[in-house]
Design an enzyme around this catalytic site. Structure first.
Site, PDB file in Angstrom:
ATOM      1  N   THR A 111     -12.475   8.524  -6.353  1.00 24.87           N
ATOM      2  CA  THR A 111     -12.132   7.950  -5.047  1.00 24.87           C
ATOM      3  C   THR A 111     -13.347   7.399  -4.312  1.00 24.87           C
ATOM      4  OG1 THR A 111     -11.113   8.486  -2.894  1.00 24.87           O
ATOM      5  CG2 THR A 111     -12.329  10.258  -3.956  1.00 24.87           C
ATOM      6  N   GLY A 112     -13.068   6.511  -3.376  1.00 23.78           N
ATOM      7  CA  GLY A 112     -14.128   6.037  -2.481  1.00 23.78           C
ATOM      8  C   GLY A 112     -14.407   7.043  -1.376  1.00 23.78           C
ATOM      9  N   ASP A 116      -5.557   0.633  -7.467  1.00 23.06           N
ATOM     10  CA  ASP A 116      -4.801  -0.410  -6.758  1.00 23.06           C
ATOM     11  C   ASP A 116      -5.689  -1.463  -6.112  1.00 23.06           C
ATOM     12  OD1 ASP A 116      -4.488   0.426  -3.334  1.00 23.06           O
ATOM     13  OD2 ASP A 116      -5.751   1.504  -4.745  1.00 23.06           O
ATOM     14  N   ASP A 132      -7.262   7.221  -8.803  1.00 23.64           N
ATOM     15  CA  ASP A 132      -7.679   6.825  -7.467  1.00 23.64           C
ATOM     16  C   ASP A 132      -6.738   7.525  -6.478  1.00 23.64           C
ATOM     17  OD1 ASP A 132      -8.601   5.125  -5.263  1.00 23.64           O
ATOM     18  OD2 ASP A 132      -6.712   4.040  -5.543  1.00 23.64           O
ATOM     19  N   LEU A 133      -7.166   7.682  -5.227  1.00 20.83           N
ATOM     20  CA  LEU A 133      -6.300   8.330  -4.237  1.00 20.83           C
ATOM     21  C   LEU A 133      -5.517   7.314  -3.402  1.00 20.83           C
ATOM     22  CD1 LEU A 133      -8.526  11.325  -2.998  1.00 20.83           C
ATOM     23  CD2 LEU A 133      -6.511  11.426  -4.479  1.00 20.83           C
ATOM     24  N   ASP A 134      -6.186   6.646  -2.440  1.00 19.08           N
ATOM     25  CA  ASP A 134      -5.484   5.760  -1.503  1.00 19.08           C
ATOM     26  C   ASP A 134      -4.803   4.603  -2.207  1.00 19.08           C
ATOM     27  OD1 ASP A 134      -6.343   6.700   1.391  1.00 19.08           O
ATOM     28  OD2 ASP A 134      -8.100   6.857   0.104  1.00 19.08           O
ATOM     29  N   ASN A 157     -12.078  -1.853  -5.565  1.00 17.64           N
ATOM     30  CA  ASN A 157     -13.061  -0.843  -6.004  1.00 17.64           C
ATOM     31  C   ASN A 157     -12.634  -0.105  -7.270  1.00 17.64           C
ATOM     32  OD1 ASN A 157     -11.046   0.635  -4.707  1.00 17.64           O
ATOM     33  ND2 ASN A 157     -12.459   2.079  -3.784  1.00 17.64           N
TER      34      ASN A 157
END
Length: 267
Positions: A43-44, A216, A9-11, A219
């Site tokens: 990622t979203g 984290d 995941d990114l953020d 999602n």
């Protein structure tokens, strides 16, 4: 060691609180690739808001955008590509209830473009652009969007999610973004990151048990449940930690992902 698919995941995970990938995290992910593992972003964010990280990490792997609504190999034709969309009437219905739902803005996103209901008070950085112009206004939305982005305040987020899921139960799911802003992402029903990562794993002949995933937020829930080894960030939600196999010792601000991966893969 068996070849692993590392889904990141990114953020709130790979990115620090300044939305950057540090040199340490970059170096460890490159070491993992040199050791024969595959790193894939899940990622979203739309591609235009994650492309810089794909380039920075010098990836050549497929990736997941829009929380699973788009699975693709950037800039290439890929036989496993998958894309889902939302009926545009839903976007206009939500816009009509903007005030009632306490929304700051409503945006519709496609792979290449975005449309937003107002120019004033909307930060262009949410859409990875320098400025928002007349051509980005909602009235120009002609096709079914891949996802919708709704900005609200933290105290309203849960109620907005509940209301939308109630109204459009058969058609959409609502996800929360990581990070300081209360951003809700509306995606087509049943779409989530695990579905996208599964497509990538199958395309690369990697078994589910050889998928390691880091996240984290809400999602990332299905993704961590799906992965052979799901790792929640120290800064992750309690809900996510409850389904994870393990958690990092450090936060995203302290290169928690790099620290964990280096030890886990003995890099």
């Amino acid at each position: 060691m068996t070849k692993k698919l590392i889904a990141i995941d990114l953020d709130g995970t790979t990115l620090n609180i300044d939305s950057l990938i540090t040199k340490r995290t970059q170096d460890v992910l490159q070491k993992a690739r040199k050791a024969g593992h595959i790193v894939s972003i899940a990622t979203g964010r739309p591609y235009r808001m994650s492309e810089q990280f794909y380039r920075q990490l010098q990836l050549d792997s497929p990736m997941v955008n829009f929380n699973g609504a788009l699975v693709h190999l950037p800039e290439q034709n890929w036989p496993y590509e998958s894309e889902h969309s939302i009926d545009r009437d839903i976007a206009f219905s939500i816009l009509e209830k903007k005030k009632e739902l306490n929304l700051d803005f409503v945006a519709a996103e496609n792979r290449e473009s975005f449309y937003v209901d107002q120019i004033e008070g909307v930060e262009p950085r949410f859409f990875a652009t320098e400025q928002i112009t007349e051509q980005h206004l909602f009235k120009h939305l002609r096709t079914n969007p891949t996802s919708l982005l709704l900005k609200t305040q933290h105290e309203f987020a849960a109620d907005v999610s509940k209301e939308l899921m109630h109204q459009f139960d058969d058609e959409i799911d609502v996800r929360t973004w990581g990070g300081p802003n209360a951003i809700l992402e509306v995606v087509p029903k049943g779409v989530q990151k695990a579905m996208g990562v599964d497509i990538i794993a199958n395309s690369l002949n990697i078994r589910q048990q050889d998928v390691i995933a880091f996240g984290d937020e809400h999602n990332d829930l299905e993704l961590l449940e799906y992965a052979g080894w799901g790792v929640a960030m120290k800064n992750g939600t309690d809900q996510l930690k409850a389904v994870a196999n393990d958690q990092t010792r450090k936060t995203n601000q302290e290169d928690g992902l790099a620290d964990y991966l280096e030890r886990y893969l003995s890099l």
